[in-house]
Each structure stands twice: as structure tokens, then as C-alpha cells.
Design a protein around this motif. Structure first.
Motif, mmCIF file in Angstrom:
data_model
loop_
_atom_site.group_PDB
_atom_site.id
_atom_site.type_symbol
_atom_site.label_atom_id
_atom_site.label_comp_id
_atom_site.label_asym_id
_atom_site.label_seq_id
_atom_site.Cartn_x
_atom_site.Cartn_y
_atom_site.Cartn_z
ATOM 1 N N SER A 128 5.174 -0.697 -2.849
ATOM 2 C CA SER A 128 3.971 -0.568 -1.919
ATOM 3 C C SER A 128 3.891 0.039 -1.351
ATOM 4 C CB SER A 128 4.105 -2.124 -0.732
ATOM 5 O OG SER A 128 3.158 -2.706 0.422
ATOM 6 N N GLU A 129 4.863 0.854 -0.753
ATOM 7 C CA GLU A 129 4.591 2.269 -0.023
ATOM 8 C C GLU A 129 4.706 3.596 -0.417
ATOM 9 O OE1 GLU A 129 6.248 2.783 2.905
ATOM 10 O OE2 GLU A 129 7.247 0.808 3.137
ATOM 11 N N GLU A 131 1.448 3.019 -2.826
ATOM 12 C CA GLU A 131 0.005 2.872 -2.690
ATOM 13 C C GLU A 131 -0.211 3.179 -1.315
ATOM 14 O OE1 GLU A 131 0.015 -0.925 -6.039
ATOM 15 O OE2 GLU A 131 0.102 -1.367 -3.577
ATOM 16 N N ASN A 132 0.717 2.629 -0.369
ATOM 17 C CA ASN A 132 0.220 2.583 0.775
ATOM 18 C C ASN A 132 -0.083 4.290 0.913
ATOM 19 O OD1 ASN A 132 -0.741 0.460 1.397
ATOM 20 N ND2 ASN A 132 1.849 -0.162 2.199
#
Length: 188
Positions: A128-129, A131-132
Motif C-alpha cells: 500500500s505504501e 503504490e501510494n
């Protein structure tokens, strides 16, 4: 040196942007008595480049090689006409968790098989980190390529290393190729 720099950049980025946000159990390598439980100590995981060091070779500030994520290279390719390099990287995650609290707020824990959730939460937070952020310092996540993930297996079976739990994620990054141009000077 650009390959080494990219692996180190991703490792440093994970250490700065993911690991401080994650708390996992520090391993207690002594046998855990299911009747007495064990005293829980939570620590931040550490990202390592290419290999996780053994206990004897850990950096001074790191107490344990687990929990951790290791940034490893699977393969790479240079795109000469566009002056960029793509690297397929694997993140190898490892967590330790023999069980959970017997009752709400307890400091003693008992044995169970739910420890796998720790490594998957760590993996998911990391993905998630990444991709963000899209860029990890000067290294670009190639969003056109899928991020794949799974559990380690041996001969087609999920590896059982209880109370250690492992998982992996594979993704592709892209960086610029910086060449001196000396080999091409005669043609320009």
C-alpha cells in the motif's frame, strides 16, 4: 553501481516509510510454554538489502533479524533507446508470532496458529505504501506491471516454519540509465 544504488534506495525507503509504521513481535527463541505464555515485546521490522544478516552480523542498533523484509533482485533489463532500466524486485517478509493474548489487554500470550496474519499485514502495508508513493526517492514503481504476492512454498506445499511466518511480493521499478557516452563519442 546503479543496480546496487537502486536496491539500497528501495531498502532505505522501506526503512524510512514503512518499518516505523509497523509493530510486530520480537522473537523469543526459547521454547514458548503454552501454559505460561510469554512476555511480548513489539519492535519495528527492518529492511535489508539482498540478504538478512545472521544474529552475529546485525547492525548495532538492530536486535533481531526478524521481523524483517529483504529487498532482492530477480532480474533486470536495460532499455537503451529510452535510457531506462527496469528491475523486477522481490520483497521477502518474515515475522514471528507463536500466538495471541488469552484475554483482552493481557501481556502473556498463548500458542495458536493465527501468527500468519502478522506477516500478511506487514506485506499489505508495504504494498500500500509503495503504490501510494509511486516514486521511492528517484525510483519509479512501474504501475503498468502487476504486483504479485504469495507464501513461500517447498515442493508445492506452503512452508511451515512455525512460529515464523513468511510471504513475498514481486514488483517492477524503473530508473534512468546514466552512461558516460564515451563508447558512442565516435558516432556523434
Amino acid at each position: 553501481m546503479e543496480i546496487i544504488k537502486t536496491i539500497d534506495t528501495i531498502t532505505d525507503w522501506i526503512n524510512k516509510n514503512v518499518c516505523p509504521k509497523v509493530q510486530l513481535k520480537e522473537p523469543l527463541d526459547a521454547n514458548v510454554d503454552p501454559e505460561k505464555g510469554y512476555d511480548v515485546k513489539k519492535v519495528n521490522p527492518t529492511a535489508f538489502s539482498l540478504f538478512a544478516p545472521t544474529k552475529e552480523k546485525l547492525p548495532p542498533r538492530i536486535k533481531s533479524e526478524v521481523p524483517s523484509v529483504v529487498v532482492q533482485i530477480i532480474e533486470g533489463s536495460d532499455r537503451m533507446t529510452s535510457h531506462n532500466r527496469r528491475l523486477k524486485l522481490q520483497l521477502s517478509f518474515l515475522a514471528w508470532n507463536p500466538g495471541k493474548a488469552r484475554e483482552e489487554g493481557a501481556t502473556k500470550y498463548g500458542r495458536d496458529l493465527d501468527g500468519w496474519k502478522d506477516v500478511w499485514a506487514f506485506l499489505e502495508r508495504t504494498i500500500s505504501e509503495i503504490e501510494n508513493a509511486e516514486y521511492m526517492d528517484d525510483v519509479r514503481l512501474v504501475k503498468e506491471e502487476s504486483i504479485t504476492f504469495g507464501q513461500f512454498q517447498t515442493e508445492g506445499q506452503i512452508s511451515d516454519l512455525y512460529p515464523y511466518w513468511g510471504a513475498w511480493a514481486i514488483f517492477t521499478v524503473e530508473t534512468a540509465i546514466s552512461r558516460s557516452g564515451k563508447a558512442y563519442q565516435n558516432y556523434l
